[in-house]
Design a protein around this motif. Structure first.
Motif, PDB file in Angstrom:
ATOM      1  N   TYR A  37      -9.989  12.959  -1.571  1.00 25.45           N
ATOM      2  CA  TYR A  37     -11.176  13.691  -2.037  1.00 25.45           C
ATOM      3  C   TYR A  37     -11.794  14.604  -0.960  1.00 25.45           C
ATOM      4  O   TYR A  37     -12.065  15.785  -1.208  1.00 25.45           O
ATOM      5  CB  TYR A  37     -12.188  12.650  -2.534  1.00 25.45           C
ATOM      6  CG  TYR A  37     -13.404  13.161  -3.254  1.00 25.45           C
ATOM      7  CD1 TYR A  37     -13.563  12.982  -4.617  1.00 25.45           C
ATOM      8  CD2 TYR A  37     -14.430  13.809  -2.567  1.00 25.45           C
ATOM      9  CE1 TYR A  37     -14.696  13.425  -5.267  1.00 25.45           C
ATOM     10  CE2 TYR A  37     -15.561  14.266  -3.215  1.00 25.45           C
ATOM     11  CZ  TYR A  37     -15.695  14.068  -4.560  1.00 25.45           C
ATOM     12  OH  TYR A  37     -16.817  14.518  -5.208  1.00 25.45           O
ATOM     13  N   MET A  75     -12.240  18.795  -0.892  1.00 23.14           N
ATOM     14  CA  MET A  75     -13.572  19.369  -0.704  1.00 23.14           C
ATOM     15  C   MET A  75     -13.582  20.358   0.474  1.00 23.14           C
ATOM     16  O   MET A  75     -14.220  21.411   0.402  1.00 23.14           O
ATOM     17  CB  MET A  75     -14.582  18.233  -0.486  1.00 23.14           C
ATOM     18  CG  MET A  75     -15.982  18.709  -0.403  1.00 23.14           C
ATOM     19  SD  MET A  75     -17.126  17.403  -0.823  1.00 23.14           S
ATOM     20  CE  MET A  75     -18.604  18.066  -0.082  1.00 23.14           C
ATOM     21  N   GLN A  78     -23.565  13.621   0.901  1.00 22.31           N
ATOM     22  CA  GLN A  78     -22.403  14.484   1.149  1.00 22.31           C
ATOM     23  C   GLN A  78     -22.280  14.915   2.608  1.00 22.31           C
ATOM     24  O   GLN A  78     -21.392  15.692   2.969  1.00 22.31           O
ATOM     25  CB  GLN A  78     -22.479  15.737   0.259  1.00 22.31           C
ATOM     26  CG  GLN A  78     -22.436  15.442  -1.221  1.00 22.31           C
ATOM     27  CD  GLN A  78     -21.141  14.771  -1.629  1.00 22.31           C
ATOM     28  OE1 GLN A  78     -20.057  15.186  -1.224  1.00 22.31           O
ATOM     29  NE2 GLN A  78     -21.248  13.718  -2.417  1.00 22.31           N
ATOM     30  N   GLY A 133     -20.640  22.710  -4.970  1.00 23.24           N
ATOM     31  CA  GLY A 133     -19.948  22.278  -6.179  1.00 23.24           C
ATOM     32  C   GLY A 133     -20.592  21.031  -6.735  1.00 23.24           C
ATOM     33  O   GLY A 133     -21.294  20.307  -6.026  1.00 23.24           O
ATOM     34  N   GLN A 179     -19.537  17.749  -9.571  1.00 19.02           N
ATOM     35  CA  GLN A 179     -18.518  17.179 -10.457  1.00 19.02           C
ATOM     36  C   GLN A 179     -19.041  17.099 -11.885  1.00 19.02           C
ATOM     37  O   GLN A 179     -20.180  16.684 -12.095  1.00 19.02           O
ATOM     38  CB  GLN A 179     -18.213  15.747 -10.038  1.00 19.02           C
ATOM     39  CG  GLN A 179     -17.620  15.591  -8.681  1.00 19.02           C
ATOM     40  CD  GLN A 179     -17.202  14.145  -8.485  1.00 19.02           C
ATOM     41  OE1 GLN A 179     -16.292  13.642  -9.142  1.00 19.02           O
ATOM     42  NE2 GLN A 179     -17.872  13.467  -7.587  1.00 19.02           N
ATOM     43  N   HIS A 215     -12.057  17.255  -8.781  1.00 23.13           N
ATOM     44  CA  HIS A 215     -12.664  16.081  -8.151  1.00 23.13           C
ATOM     45  C   HIS A 215     -13.050  15.037  -9.210  1.00 23.13           C
ATOM     46  O   HIS A 215     -12.881  13.837  -9.005  1.00 23.13           O
ATOM     47  CB  HIS A 215     -13.909  16.466  -7.342  1.00 23.13           C
ATOM     48  CG  HIS A 215     -13.600  16.959  -5.962  1.00 23.13           C
ATOM     49  ND1 HIS A 215     -13.760  18.271  -5.581  1.00 23.13           N
ATOM     50  CD2 HIS A 215     -13.134  16.308  -4.875  1.00 23.13           C
ATOM     51  CE1 HIS A 215     -13.400  18.406  -4.317  1.00 23.13           C
ATOM     52  NE2 HIS A 215     -13.020  17.231  -3.862  1.00 23.13           N
ATOM     53  N   ASP A 273     -12.163  23.524  -0.814  1.00 15.97           N
ATOM     54  CA  ASP A 273     -13.149  24.222  -1.667  1.00 15.97           C
ATOM     55  C   ASP A 273     -14.053  25.125  -0.838  1.00 15.97           C
ATOM     56  O   ASP A 273     -14.377  26.243  -1.233  1.00 15.97           O
ATOM     57  CB  ASP A 273     -14.103  23.206  -2.332  1.00 15.97           C
ATOM     58  CG  ASP A 273     -13.421  22.258  -3.291  1.00 15.97           C
ATOM     59  OD1 ASP A 273     -12.333  22.575  -3.779  1.00 15.97           O
ATOM     60  OD2 ASP A 273     -14.018  21.185  -3.551  1.00 15.97           O
TER      61      ASP A 273
HETATM   62  N1  TRP Z   1     -18.325  15.959  -3.540  1.00 18.86           N
HETATM   63  C1  TRP Z   1     -19.389  16.659  -4.170  1.00 18.86           C
HETATM   64  C2  TRP Z   1     -20.262  15.635  -4.949  1.00 18.86           C
HETATM   65  O1  TRP Z   1     -19.794  14.614  -5.354  1.00 18.86           O
HETATM   66  C3  TRP Z   1     -18.931  17.731  -5.100  1.00 18.86           C
HETATM   67  C4  TRP Z   1     -18.157  18.777  -4.391  1.00 18.86           C
HETATM   68  C5  TRP Z   1     -16.800  19.010  -4.462  1.00 18.86           C
HETATM   69  C6  TRP Z   1     -18.682  19.731  -3.471  1.00 18.86           C
HETATM   70  N2  TRP Z   1     -16.476  20.066  -3.666  1.00 18.86           N
HETATM   71  C7  TRP Z   1     -17.581  20.514  -3.052  1.00 18.86           C
HETATM   72  C8  TRP Z   1     -19.956  19.990  -2.984  1.00 18.86           C
HETATM   73  C9  TRP Z   1     -17.746  21.565  -2.120  1.00 18.86           C
HETATM   74  C10 TRP Z   1     -20.116  21.019  -2.053  1.00 18.86           C
HETATM   75  C11 TRP Z   1     -19.015  21.807  -1.633  1.00 18.86           C
HETATM   76  O2  TRP Z   1     -21.386  15.895  -5.135  1.00 18.86           O
END
Ligand code: TRP
Ligand code: ADP
Length: 319
Positions: free
Chosen positions: A131, A135, A153, A12, A14, A48, A138
């Motif tokens: 946060y 995640m 990350q 993902g 943001q 997020h 997700d």
């Molecule tokens: N936290 C990630 C970033 O700031 C973005 C993100 C949110 C993400 N959910 C995720 C990345 C799930 C990988 C999988 O870049």
């Protein structure tokens, strides 16, 4: 054949601003390279982004732009499930479940929270604190096995695994433990000041920067030298050419930082200009972009819904 079943990849990003070269080389490019090999899911982490973006127009614009950016770099919407996080309500639903088995001290160890605390920020929201849990939801909703990300990350992925293990040990095997995919050579792409390139440090070169913008930003690269080597210029140059190619160039331009920067400007522009053109084409058809997101959300909802039902069953919520 069943043994040919592809592994699942998910990541993902943001919609918190324009993506930059760090996002591209650290994460986005990895996804495009792997999209045929894996069953790929990419989502726009708009919930997020609510931790920082509080402007309706900006949010709207950022979400669409991020999708266009991904398509422009070659993400194939016929193969990849591309969707908006907020369109699949199971993300926040599973987040709540995880909240109930996650402790405050565990979340207090998260870098983002610690940094905010050290900076003595008074406005740390519950959303920022939580946060990592959103995640985890997700990722775990989709049985993702591989999660391509930049090094920043890494801790979030470790926390995701911890949360999955905890749930599994309390309620029975439900979630797959994912692995982060972090490429060493681009784990931390430096910005024009030599520190990690990040939207929040104002040190980025945007992925779709115009020629003039590239010129202006490259000229600003801090030329701390390592002997006669301008190391920040070289670090950025390495993204575009091999070390073998760069060696003679840097040898014959020893100490001539201005000339090396000119070569870097040409290299960055040669790389970005076809992307800019493709982007402009895609941006002409916003309805198509919205349709891609809707189709993606429909597929994501099916999978997320099934996983959430299983979780509810394990929790004793299904009568
Ligand atoms: N936290 C990630 C970033 O700031 C973005 C993100 C949110 C993400 N959910 C995720 C990345 C799930 C990988 C999988 O870049
Ligand atoms: P930013 O720090 O600019 O806000 P994001 O948090 O939106 O970036 O990151 C999106 C993705 O890009 C994440 O997988 C992140 O790890 C990766 N990424 C961000 N900056 C860099 C960088 N400088 N080098 C490598 N990867 C990065």
């Amino acid at each position: 054949m069943n043994s040919d079943k592809k592994k699942r990849l998910l990541t993902g990003i943001q919609p918190s601003g324009r993506p930059h070269l760090g996002n591209y080389f650290g994460m986005m490019k990895q996804v495009v390279n792997l999209q045929d090999e894996y069953e790929t899911f990419v989502f726009i982490a708009d919930y997020h982004a609510l931790t920082t973006v509080r402007d309706k127009e900006k949010m709207h614009e950022n979400i669409l732009n991020m999708v266009i950016d991904f398509l422009a770099i070659g993400l194939n919407a016929d193969k990849v499930v591309l969707f908006q996080q907020s369109q699949v309500s199971e993300h926040t639903e599973l987040c709540w479940v995880f909240n109930c088995i996650t402790t405050m001290p565990f979340l207090m160890r998260a870098h983002a929270f610690k940094d905010a605390q050290e900076a003595k920020k008074k406005d740390i929201t519950v959303g920022l604190f939580d946060y990592p849990v959103l995640m985890a939801a997700d990722i775990l909703l989709y049985d993702a096995e591989i999660v391509p990300v930049g090094k920043d990350q890494k801790q979030h992925l470790e926390m995701t695994r911890d949360i999955a293990e905890k749930f599994n040990s309390m309620f029975g095997d439900t979630f797959i433990l994912p692995d982060a995919l972090i490429r060493d050579d681009v784990a931390v792409v430096p910005g024009i000041d030599g520190k990690k390139m990040s939207k929040s440090y104002g040190n980025t070169i945007p992925l779709f920067a115009k020629r003039e913008e590239i010129e202006r930003l490259v000229k600003k690269i801090v030329t701390d030298s390592d002997g006669e080597m301008p190391k920040n210029v070289y670090a950025m140059h390495k993204l575009f050419r091999s070390e073998e190619e760069l060696a003679p160039i840097y040898e014959s331009h020893k100490g001539r930082y201005g000339d090396l920067k000119k070569i870097l400007i040409e290299d960055i522009d040669a790389f970005i200009s076809p992307l800019r053109e493709r982007r402009a084409e895609i941006a002409k058809d916003i309805n198509k972009v919205k349709e891609i997101l809707n189709n993606g959300a429909n597929i994501a909802r099916e999978l997320a819904g099934a996983k959430m039902r299983l979780a509810r069953e394990r929790l004793g919520l299904l009568l």
